[in-house]
Design an enzyme around this catalytic site. Sequence first.
Site, mmCIF file in Angstrom:
data_model
loop_
_atom_site.group_PDB
_atom_site.id
_atom_site.type_symbol
_atom_site.label_atom_id
_atom_site.label_comp_id
_atom_site.label_asym_id
_atom_site.label_seq_id
_atom_site.Cartn_x
_atom_site.Cartn_y
_atom_site.Cartn_z
ATOM 1 N N SER A 67 0.828 -1.200 0.000
ATOM 2 C CA SER A 67 0.000 0.000 0.000
ATOM 3 C C SER A 67 0.867 1.258 0.000
ATOM 4 O O SER A 67 1.706 1.429 -0.880
ATOM 5 C CB SER A 67 -0.957 -0.038 1.194
ATOM 6 O OG SER A 67 -1.950 0.955 1.070
ATOM 7 N N ASP A 103 -5.745 -3.511 -2.662
ATOM 8 C CA ASP A 103 -4.655 -3.190 -1.746
ATOM 9 C C ASP A 103 -4.084 -4.452 -1.086
ATOM 10 O O ASP A 103 -4.826 -5.277 -0.550
ATOM 11 C CB ASP A 103 -5.229 -2.263 -0.661
ATOM 12 C CG ASP A 103 -4.183 -1.642 0.236
ATOM 13 O OD1 ASP A 103 -3.218 -2.341 0.601
ATOM 14 O OD2 ASP A 103 -4.344 -0.474 0.590
#
Length: 354
Positions: free
Chosen positions: A50, A195
């Site tokens: 991320s 993500d």
Amino acid sequence: MKKILSIDGGGIRGIIPGMILVALEEKLKQKTNNPSAAIVDFFDFFAGTSTGGILVCLLLCPDQSDPKRPRFSAKEALEMYLKYGHDIFRMSFFKRITSSLGLTSERYNSATLESVLQKYFGKTQLSELIKPCIISAYNIELRKTHFFRQQTAIERGDVRDFYLKDVCRATSAAPTYFSVAEIYSLSGTRYPLLDGGVFATNPALSGLVEVTRAFNQTKINDIHIFSLGTGRSRKSYNLEHFKKSRAISMVPALIDIMMSGVAESSDFFLHQLFRSSNKEKDYLRIEPENLNSIQESLDAAEESNMKRLIALGDRTVSENHLILDEMADFLIEEQKKNGSHEKPWSFLNRNLWS
């Protein structure tokens, strides 16, 4: 000794590890008397998820005029958050209304994030990064983890190579915050990705597995991991409030709980692994112990909270000043032992990675 730098997910809280990296890079410059010294010079392998994946890509992105050197310093990587964080997490009035009513699946327009990534990375490819890395995402159709590996991109060519801007878009596609990233490899293969924080908020364990897998002769006692977190959440949720809340309004809280739990579990397992080998000092993790001074949500990028994040990052650096000094000394000494290698993992050109 193989040295791994791992950076957690955490949205705008990426400012915290960003500030730690700036402090470490400054120490490396001072101690080596080399104003061009960079983080990339002192680690062998990088892992990111991320916001941590974006930081890794910034640190490893090659300079267009000299592909062996990084395009961005740690300070310039941090500046991306300070300059564009508020714009990336800006919600229009209409979006705020529809999101609160559960009429949209994500809070923010991904076009702003994509524009910033385009500005920083352009057409740079995963295969062009200066050092080996692993960056995580999750394929929602195949229901499996997806790891962006620089070495795989080199070995397999366009079929597993991607534009760096798309790698960053995918690894940061946090559920409910941004839409699923529909990206394509350079050969045109489609990947619908979320993500990587949904399963590897702390990617240090992934980095450890990759290094031991690549180096068959390398054991845990020959690995040093420097892991940077974005803060350990101590936020509690009220049971009665949960019972009365609509399902859609609970999703951000559930994501927060899930990601925090995954990060803490990885940290616990790594501590146990290194302790069992009597190498506890070779797994070093720095992160704020509490986030009471800030709004801790991934998207809290208001100017007032950005200032508090900077203050928390500064305090984290100050509290770990001696540790960062020791870390810089260790990295410099290791570099002297091993020398400077243009391609420290060149033997991985053999098909060791899938």
